[in-house]
Design an enzyme around this catalytic site. Structure first.
Site, PDB file in Angstrom:
ATOM      1  N   ARG A   1       0.709  -1.199  -0.088  1.00  0.00           N
ATOM      2  CA  ARG A   1      -0.117  -0.001   0.110  1.00  0.00           C
ATOM      3  C   ARG A   1       0.926   1.210   0.038  1.00  0.00           C
ATOM      4  O   ARG A   1       1.776   1.376   0.903  1.00  0.00           O
ATOM      5  CB  ARG A   1      -0.764  -0.054   1.315  1.00  0.00           C
ATOM      6  CG  ARG A   1      -2.039  -0.864   1.440  1.00  0.00           C
ATOM      7  CD  ARG A   1      -3.111  -0.469   0.206  1.00  0.00           C
ATOM      8  NE  ARG A   1      -4.260  -1.483   0.262  1.00  0.00           N
ATOM      9  CZ  ARG A   1      -4.551  -2.627  -0.412  1.00  0.00           C
ATOM     10  NH1 ARG A   1      -3.469  -2.909  -1.420  1.00  0.00           N
ATOM     11  NH2 ARG A   1      -5.413  -3.164  -0.471  1.00  0.00           N
TER      12      ARG A   1
ATOM     13  N   GLU B   1      -4.157   6.645  -5.525  1.00  0.00           N
ATOM     14  CA  GLU B   1      -4.205   6.051  -6.622  1.00  0.00           C
ATOM     15  C   GLU B   1      -5.702   6.600  -7.053  1.00  0.00           C
ATOM     16  O   GLU B   1      -6.655   6.662  -6.723  1.00  0.00           O
ATOM     17  CB  GLU B   1      -4.435   4.545  -6.542  1.00  0.00           C
ATOM     18  CG  GLU B   1      -3.109   3.967  -5.866  1.00  0.00           C
ATOM     19  CD  GLU B   1      -2.914   2.596  -5.663  1.00  0.00           C
ATOM     20  OE1 GLU B   1      -4.154   1.956  -6.094  1.00  0.00           O
ATOM     21  OE2 GLU B   1      -2.017   1.854  -5.054  1.00  0.00           O
TER      22      GLU B   1
ATOM     23  N   HIS C   1      -0.815  -0.785  -9.850  1.00  0.00           N
ATOM     24  CA  HIS C   1      -1.294  -1.509  -9.012  1.00  0.00           C
ATOM     25  C   HIS C   1      -1.911  -3.024  -9.504  1.00  0.00           C
ATOM     26  O   HIS C   1      -3.103  -3.253  -9.443  1.00  0.00           O
ATOM     27  CB  HIS C   1      -2.524  -0.905  -8.046  1.00  0.00           C
ATOM     28  CG  HIS C   1      -3.015  -1.759  -6.877  1.00  0.00           C
ATOM     29  ND1 HIS C   1      -3.405  -0.816  -5.827  1.00  0.00           N
ATOM     30  CD2 HIS C   1      -3.109  -2.774  -6.371  1.00  0.00           C
ATOM     31  CE1 HIS C   1      -3.803  -1.488  -4.749  1.00  0.00           C
ATOM     32  NE2 HIS C   1      -3.462  -2.864  -5.037  1.00  0.00           N
TER      33      HIS C   1
HETATM   34  C1  DGY Z   1      -5.202  -6.769  -2.487  1.00  0.00           C
HETATM   35  O1  DGY Z   1      -5.654  -7.733  -2.597  1.00  0.00           O
HETATM   36  O2  DGY Z   1      -5.094  -6.008  -1.360  1.00  0.00           O
HETATM   37  C2  DGY Z   1      -4.563  -6.216  -3.520  1.00  0.00           C
HETATM   38  O3  DGY Z   1      -4.020  -4.846  -3.376  1.00  0.00           O
HETATM   39  C3  DGY Z   1      -5.058  -6.149  -4.836  1.00  0.00           C
HETATM   40  O4  DGY Z   1      -3.992  -6.277  -5.890  1.00  0.00           O
END
Ligand code: DGY
Length: 299
Positions: free
Chosen positions: A218, A246, A264
């Site tokens: 993240r 994002e 992402h």
């Molecule tokens: C998640 O699963 O949290 C991811 O960020 C998706 O790619």
């Protein structure tokens, strides 16, 4: 069970949901008393408009934007999709490590621009990936999958982990020590109150000159302004798949050759995303049949 989904999620499993409407939850402006389930991709759930909600099925392993505490306080079950995206995310981590360390994207740009005007034996040299030291921040499912792949590159693996376990996957370090020792640092912790801003300016300064930071977790885990400053100065390099706001990416990064940027896509393979939908649907079907969900979130 009436379901609202924020999009048509990929794969055949989605068609097994009988009463499903595709809506943008932020556009709901009136209560939806008959809705019992929502499917989101780490998006906020307007609980106040969903009085009969029983379950939130999150498409993704990370659920930091869902509002889990408020859901659980109201007795709403929250599920996520752990496990099925570990391999895809670990693969992308290595793609970013290799691309950033070996200047793959900068080389591609040079060739496409018609600027490759010298012999292969001239020009700048990259650092070797094989044999270097990889620091894994968070040795959970995805971090462990990264550590297993690291063996193939003969990397020395250091890791941090909240709970101590005996493992052959690497050597345990406290976070600051890991940052000081590693050539490449990759982040695999979930976003929580404790990890928000974990890699701040002080910690970025612990990284050695030329070290590479990879983030497929993240954006909020890193102080993005401090990271941008380090990257603009050219002291560090990075492979970044996630960002604080994002889909907005700091524009200072666009012209930099020491950064590789992806949108992402950690879990962005057909196999992983279809398996995530399968798990979303299985969780919903379990709740609809009065059974326990397969993968409930228990923060
Ligand atoms: C998640 O699963 O949290 C991811 O960020 C998706 O790619």
């Amino acid at each position: 069970m009436k379901i609202l989904a924020t999009r048509r999620y990929p794969g055949p499993a989605f068609a097994e949901l009988e009463d499903v409407e595709i809506v943008r939850l932020e556009e709901l402006d009136a209560p939806q008393p008959d809705v019992e389930a929502v499917v989101v991709a780490n998006e906020p759930v307007p609980l106040e408009l969903l009085p009969d909600l029983r379950v939130v099925a999150n498409f993704g392993v990370g659920y930091d934007r869902v509002g889990v505490e408020a859901c659980l306080a109201r007795g709403v079950v929250v599920t996520n999709t752990p496990g099925v995206l570990d391999a895809a995310t670990a693969d992308l981590t290595f793609a970013l490590i290799l691309a950033a360390m070996r200047c793959v994207v900068a080389g591609d740009r040079l060739v496409r621009a018609g600027e490759w005007g010298r012999a292969w034996s001239d020009g700048a040299l990259a650092d070797e990936v094989t044999g270097s030291t990889l620091g894994i921040v968070g040795l959970g499912r995805i971090g462990s999958a990264v550590a297993r792949r690291a063996r193939g590159f003969e990397l020395r693996v250091l890791y941090t982990r909240r709970r101590h376990v005996e493992t052959e996957l690497g050597e345990h370090r406290e976070l600051d020590e890991l940052l000081t020792e590693a050539d490449v640092v990759t982040l695999h912790v979930p976003l929580t109150r404790e990890t928000d801003g974990l890699i701040d300016a002080r910690r970025l300064a612990l990284l050695r000159d030329g070290a590479c930071l990879v983030n497929t977790s993240r954006g909020e885990i890193v102080d993005e302004d401090a990271l941008v400053a380090e990257l603009v100065s050219g002291r560090l390099r990075a492979g970044l798949d996630v960002f604080r706001d994002e889909p907005n990416v700091p524009s200072e990064l666009f012209g930099l050759e020491n950064v590789v940027l992806t949108p992402h896509i950690g879990s962005g393979t057909r196999g992983a995303r279809e398996a995530m939908t399968r798990l979303v649907v299985d969780n919903l079907l379990a709740v609809a049949r009065g059974k326990p969900p397969l993968t409930p979130v228990r923060p």
